[in-house]
Design a protein around this motif. Structure first.
Motif, PDB file in Angstrom:
ATOM      1  N   ILE A  62     -31.364   5.703 -35.489  1.00  6.14           N
ATOM      2  CA  ILE A  62     -30.151   4.910 -35.325  1.00  6.14           C
ATOM      3  C   ILE A  62     -30.503   3.431 -35.203  1.00  6.14           C
ATOM      4  O   ILE A  62     -29.857   2.567 -35.809  1.00  6.14           O
ATOM      5  N   ARG A  63     -31.544   3.137 -34.435  1.00  8.49           N
ATOM      6  CA  ARG A  63     -31.937   1.742 -34.226  1.00  8.49           C
ATOM      7  C   ARG A  63     -32.451   1.107 -35.511  1.00  8.49           C
ATOM      8  O   ARG A  63     -32.286  -0.100 -35.722  1.00  8.49           O
ATOM      9  N   LEU A  67     -26.567  -1.611 -39.038  1.00  5.52           N
ATOM     10  CA  LEU A  67     -25.298  -1.340 -38.354  1.00  5.52           C
ATOM     11  C   LEU A  67     -24.155  -1.188 -39.348  1.00  5.52           C
ATOM     12  O   LEU A  67     -23.285  -0.319 -39.175  1.00  5.52           O
ATOM     13  N   GLN A  70     -24.010   2.256 -40.709  1.00  2.00           N
ATOM     14  CA  GLN A  70     -23.502   3.204 -39.722  1.00  2.00           C
ATOM     15  C   GLN A  70     -21.987   3.106 -39.586  1.00  2.00           C
ATOM     16  O   GLN A  70     -21.287   4.118 -39.477  1.00  2.00           O
ATOM     17  N   HIS A  98     -24.856   2.279 -31.875  1.00  2.00           N
ATOM     18  CA  HIS A  98     -25.993   1.496 -32.382  1.00  2.00           C
ATOM     19  C   HIS A  98     -26.696   0.753 -31.254  1.00  2.00           C
ATOM     20  O   HIS A  98     -27.926   0.832 -31.120  1.00  2.00           O
ATOM     21  N   TYR A  99     -25.944   0.053 -30.447  1.00  4.04           N
ATOM     22  CA  TYR A  99     -26.561  -0.742 -29.381  1.00  4.04           C
ATOM     23  C   TYR A  99     -27.040   0.115 -28.212  1.00  4.04           C
ATOM     24  O   TYR A  99     -27.846  -0.359 -27.402  1.00  4.04           O
TER      25      TYR A  99
END
Length: 217
Positions: A62-63, A67, A70, A98-99
């Motif tokens: 995910i990281r 973004l 996503q 995301h964060y």
């Protein structure tokens, strides 16, 4: 090109409306990032090494994924699987998830920074594990990472224009819509830049104040 103050006054309400959406999406996404980031961190501390590695690589995926990709996945692809979300809801979830992988690393560093003696003292007092985390470890870890968590709030705010890619009428999208109608982009984009600077600076000052009040060295 000359500045048109009348036009600026006309578009300002729409831009402020977009700013409200931007701030709401940022704050709600940040809440998700704080909560889910802690979940990621705690899941990686389970006794199972295989489970820990699985959680680690999911978070790493995910990281490492853009973004915007996503956000597009949540808004455009998930409906094909039966999960349809509004653009704003998809944006909030996308930002938060995301964060959360970044806040997870912040939490991990904060927990690692808690002196070993605190763990040993809690063990000596025979405190239940849940209480050790809730009353001893996490409060100290949170205080150590306030500055970094605050920086991610500002970073999330600055990434919010990506929500335009999934049709959210946030601040930048509001500016483009106003410019498309009038064919004048100087005023809306300049006002947008000024609003981003103002909100970021004010947020930074608030975070620095919280850091001085609550954070530990």
């Amino acid at each position: 090109m000359s500045w048109d103050w009348n036009y600026t006054g006309e578009i300002l309400p729409d831009l402020l409306s977009g700013l409200r959406i931007t701030i709401a999406a940022t704050l709600l996404g940040y809440v998700i990032a704080l909560v889910l980031g802690l979940v990621w961190t705690l899941l990686q501390r389970t006794p199972s090494r295989a489970f820990n590695l699985a959680v680690h690589w999911v978070a790493e995926f995910i990281r490492s994924t853009p973004l915007l990709v996503q956000l597009a996945f949540v808004f455009f692809v998930l409906p094909g699987w039966g999960l349809t979300l509004s653009a704003l809801t998809a944006g909030i979830i996308g930002l938060g998830v995301h964060y959360s992988t970044y806040t997870a690393e912040v939490y991990r560093a904060g927990i690692a920074d808690v002196p070993r003696g605190q763990w040993e003292a809690a063990t000596a007092l025979n405190l239940p594990r849940r209480r050790v985390w809730r009353s001893v470890i996490l409060p100290q870890a949170f205080r150590r990472v306030i500055p970094t968590l605050g920086n991610y709030l500002i970073a999330m705010f600055k990434d919010s224009p990506l929500l335009m890619g999934i049709t959210v009428v946030e601040l930048l999208n509001s500016a483009y819509q106003a410019g498309a109608k009038s064919l004048q982009l100087l005023e809306p984009l300049t006002v947008v830049a000024a609003l981003f600077i103002i909100v970021s600076v004010v947020s930074s000052l608030i975070i620095r104040r919280l850091e001085r009040r609550y954070a530990t060295n």
